[in-house]
Scaffold this active site. Structure first.
Site, PDB file in Angstrom:
ATOM      1  CE  LYS A 292      23.800  47.305  33.042  1.00 38.17           C
ATOM      2  NZ  LYS A 292      24.236  48.110  31.691  1.00 38.17           N
ATOM      3  NE  ARG A 366      17.842  56.374  28.939  1.00 44.03           N
ATOM      4  CZ  ARG A 366      18.521  56.255  27.895  1.00 44.03           C
ATOM      5  NH1 ARG A 366      18.120  56.483  26.644  1.00 44.03           N
ATOM      6  NH2 ARG A 366      19.921  55.845  27.746  1.00 44.03           N
TER       7      ARG A 366
HETATM    8  N1  BES Z   1      24.169  51.968  34.296  1.00 41.20           N
HETATM    9  C1  BES Z   1      24.208  51.733  32.791  1.00 41.20           C
HETATM   10  C2  BES Z   1      25.292  52.654  32.338  1.00 41.20           C
HETATM   11  C3  BES Z   1      26.688  52.376  32.490  1.00 41.20           C
HETATM   12  C4  BES Z   1      27.464  51.344  31.923  1.00 41.20           C
HETATM   13  C5  BES Z   1      27.376  52.844  33.553  1.00 41.20           C
HETATM   14  C6  BES Z   1      28.843  50.967  32.187  1.00 41.20           C
HETATM   15  C7  BES Z   1      28.822  52.488  34.018  1.00 41.20           C
HETATM   16  C8  BES Z   1      29.252  51.669  33.199  1.00 41.20           C
HETATM   17  C9  BES Z   1      22.938  52.139  32.072  1.00 41.20           C
HETATM   18  O1  BES Z   1      21.767  52.113  33.037  1.00 41.20           O
HETATM   19  C10 BES Z   1      22.862  51.446  30.935  1.00 41.20           C
HETATM   20  O2  BES Z   1      22.793  50.117  30.971  1.00 41.20           O
HETATM   21  N2  BES Z   1      22.769  52.155  29.814  1.00 41.20           N
HETATM   22  C11 BES Z   1      22.651  51.768  28.399  1.00 41.20           C
HETATM   23  C12 BES Z   1      21.639  52.188  27.698  1.00 41.20           C
HETATM   24  C13 BES Z   1      21.241  51.690  26.473  1.00 41.20           C
HETATM   25  C14 BES Z   1      20.322  50.422  26.897  1.00 41.20           C
HETATM   26  C15 BES Z   1      20.620  52.774  25.634  1.00 41.20           C
HETATM   27  C16 BES Z   1      23.955  51.596  28.003  1.00 41.20           C
HETATM   28  O3  BES Z   1      24.947  52.493  28.219  1.00 41.20           O
HETATM   29  O4  BES Z   1      24.400  50.414  27.094  1.00 41.20           O
HETATM   30 MN    MN Z   2      20.908  50.178  32.700  1.00 39.96          MN
END
Ligand code: BES
Ligand code: MN
Ligand code: ZN
Length: 514
Positions: A292, A366
């Site tokens: 990230k 997931r």
């Molecule tokens: N934990 C994150 C989602 C999240 C983002 C929760 C911001 C709380 C605040 C999750 O694991 C994630 O990174 N999701 C990605 C999915 C994508 C890579 C398909 C997302 O939401 O960008």
């Molecule tokens: Mn994630």
């Protein structure tokens, strides 16, 4: 953590008998809290107690244009003729329901208690004359107390320097004067257990990730044994034997070992099929190799808010001895980049036997849930499963931070969650599932891939989870917007909100107990 307020119920008649000068003896500033209806109407007992200051109250109300609007307050310092350091008049006029002309909305006493607590201005010896306009029973008074306790929560475990106003950190002694104190005490007991469950969930979300890694999280869950919950912890070896390759793949880049924790509360009279709650417990989500950006990455300590909610809920159910059999299962991992970490392109085999091509290691929640959902369904044959997960940023794009996303294969369960949401203010909004979205996660090389492209990100994530649910009624709550960093409210000032504990406690209480 500051001690939460002590709550005591006394009889209104006793307070009236004690006279206007009484405020009890003790350290710290005292405050008398009274409730005002529309155009400053007081209940008869409240009128009697505040009579010596009636002229001053009226004058102050006029000057401040205070009319009793719900949640607003009028703060009088050392009002003449009363023995209190402050008199706080809290507005409790019923809100008008726009949809039904002239009908008043049912009073939200939890919110009122929180709002009132927010007006104390440092007073630590507090009496509330609980005489709201309209009918108010013992449950209303207990709801008011619940709201105050929820509002009082603060996470300051890691502050070594106190703010200058020392009184602010002293616990508040809250005395609530009601018509029937015995009934209020009885109504308060289960709510105290619920408040503790919410506080536990908030603590877990607020804890830093160097302290709360999977093993430590499992230890915290283990403490529920004191309440009669049985707690089983699966370590890496046990999970490997079960074939949980999806979950283990996420954790393999971390020096912290993964865990699955299964909590079981058997409160029903008969050995009924349990209801089941499943939580995403990513103790820190760096994204892994698909790392990230740095901005706000610290917030990803809260990526275990789903698991925290499940632990808080199990605490609440056990503390109030809910007449239900319930399973709480959480998948605990840390998602880190490392030489041993999972790569985009890897193919993992889940416990269900289905294979998954990893496209993005940041779509890890997931993968964790796939194995835990499968395990719970297979082993416990639950009446339903509700999972909670801070699963996608996309759910915040769709719904903001007011509603959690609800995805379900079952209309009855969805309807019940919606009702419980309206009753508690932890609201859910149903989103679609459909075969057309399912195609978006088909893979060239495996049974499915772990991301579905740019559009409908929350839906394809839910669609992925559905592939691990057979006939069991199931609902998935995407709480990325509500579980952490949501705007402060009358009953929550904490970053980790404990969202979902009250919702699911209410779901159980209203539909699955007895
Ligand atoms: N934990 C994150 C989602 C999240 C983002 C929760 C911001 C709380 C605040 C999750 O694991 C994630 O990174 N999701 C990605 C999915 C994508 C890579 C398909 C997302 O939401 O960008
Ligand atoms: Mn994630
Ligand atoms: Zn995540």
């Amino acid at each position: 953590m500051p001690a939460s307020p002590t709550v005591e119920f006394v009889s209104l008649a006793d307070i009236v008998a004690a006279g206007p000068a009484a405020n009890g003896a003790g350290e710290g500033a005292s405050a008398l809290v009274v409730l005002a209806g529309e155009s400053m109407a007081f209940g008869p007992q409240t009128q009697r107690v505040t009579a010596p200051a009636a002229a001053a109250i009226e004058r102050a109300a006029r000057a401040a244009k205070f009319k009793g609007k719900s949640g607003s307050a009028l703060d009088l310092l050392a009002p003449h003729g009363l023995g209190w350091d402050r008199l706080i008049v809290v507005g409790a006029a019923p809100k008008k329901d726009d949809s039904a002309k002239d009908a008043a909305e049912p009073m939200d006493f939890v919110g009122l208690g929180g709002a009132a607590f927010g007006k104390l201005n440092g007073a630590t010896r507090v009496a509330v004359l609980f005489e709201p306009p309209g009918a108010a029973d013992a449950a209303a008074a207990a709801d008011f107390a619940l709201g105050a306790v929820l509002r009082a929560y603060k996470f300051d475990l890691y502050r070594t320097k106190k703010k200058d106003d020392a009184d602010k950190d002293a616990p508040v002694a809250l005395t609530i004067a009601v018509a029937d104190p015995a009934a209020a005490r009885a109504a308060h007991a289960p709510r105290a257990g619920l408040a503790d469950g919410v506080a536990l969930a908030r603590n877990l979300v607020n804890e830093p990730p160097n302290v709360l890694y999977p093993e430590e999280f499992a230890n915290r869950a283990k403490e529920l044994e004191k309440l009669g919950v049985s707690v089983e912890i699966l370590d890496r070896k046990a999970m490997t034997e079960l074939g949980m390759g999806a979950l283990l793949g996420v954790g393999q880049g971390s020096v912290r070992e993964s865990r699955v924790v299964v909590m079981r509360w058997n409160g029903a009279a008969t050995p009924d099929q349990p209801v089941a709650f499943v939580g995403k417990g990513v103790c820190f989500d760096s994204g892994g190799i698909s790392i990230k950006p740095a901005a706000s990455m610290e917030d990803m300590k809260g990526d275990m808010a789903g698991a925290a909610c499940v632990v808080g809920l199990m605490h609440a159910l056990a503390a109030r001895k809910a007449k239900v059999n319930a399973i709480g299962a959480i998948g605990l991992v840390e998602n880190m980049p490392d030489g041993g970490a999972q790569r985009p392109g890897d193919i993992v085999r889940s416990m269900s036997g289905q294979t998954i091509e990893i496209i993005n290691t940041d779509a890890e929640g997931r993968l964790v849930l796939a194995d835990v959902l499968w395990y719970v369904q297979d082993k416990y044959k639950p009446r339903f499963m509700v999972d909670l997960a801070t699963l996608t940023g996309a759910i915040m794009v769709a719904l903001g931070q007011e509603y959690a996303g609800l995805f379900s294969n079952n209309d009855e369960l969805s309807e019940r969650l919606k009702k419980a949401g309206e009753a508690t203010g932890e609201k859910v909004w149903r989103m679609p599932l459909a075969p057309a979205y399912d195609k978006m996660i088909d893979s060239k090389f495996a049974d499915m891939k772990n991301t579905g492209g740019r559009y409908g990100g929350s839906i394809t994530a839910a669609q992925f989870l559905q592939r691990y649910v057979e006939k069991t009624p199931w609902a998935h709550l995407d709480i990325a917007g509500t579980g952490m960093g949501s705007p402060s409210s009358d009953i929550n000032q904490s970053w980790g909100s404990g969202w979902g504990v009250r919702l699911l406690d209410r779901l159980v209480r209203d539909f699955y107990e007895g």
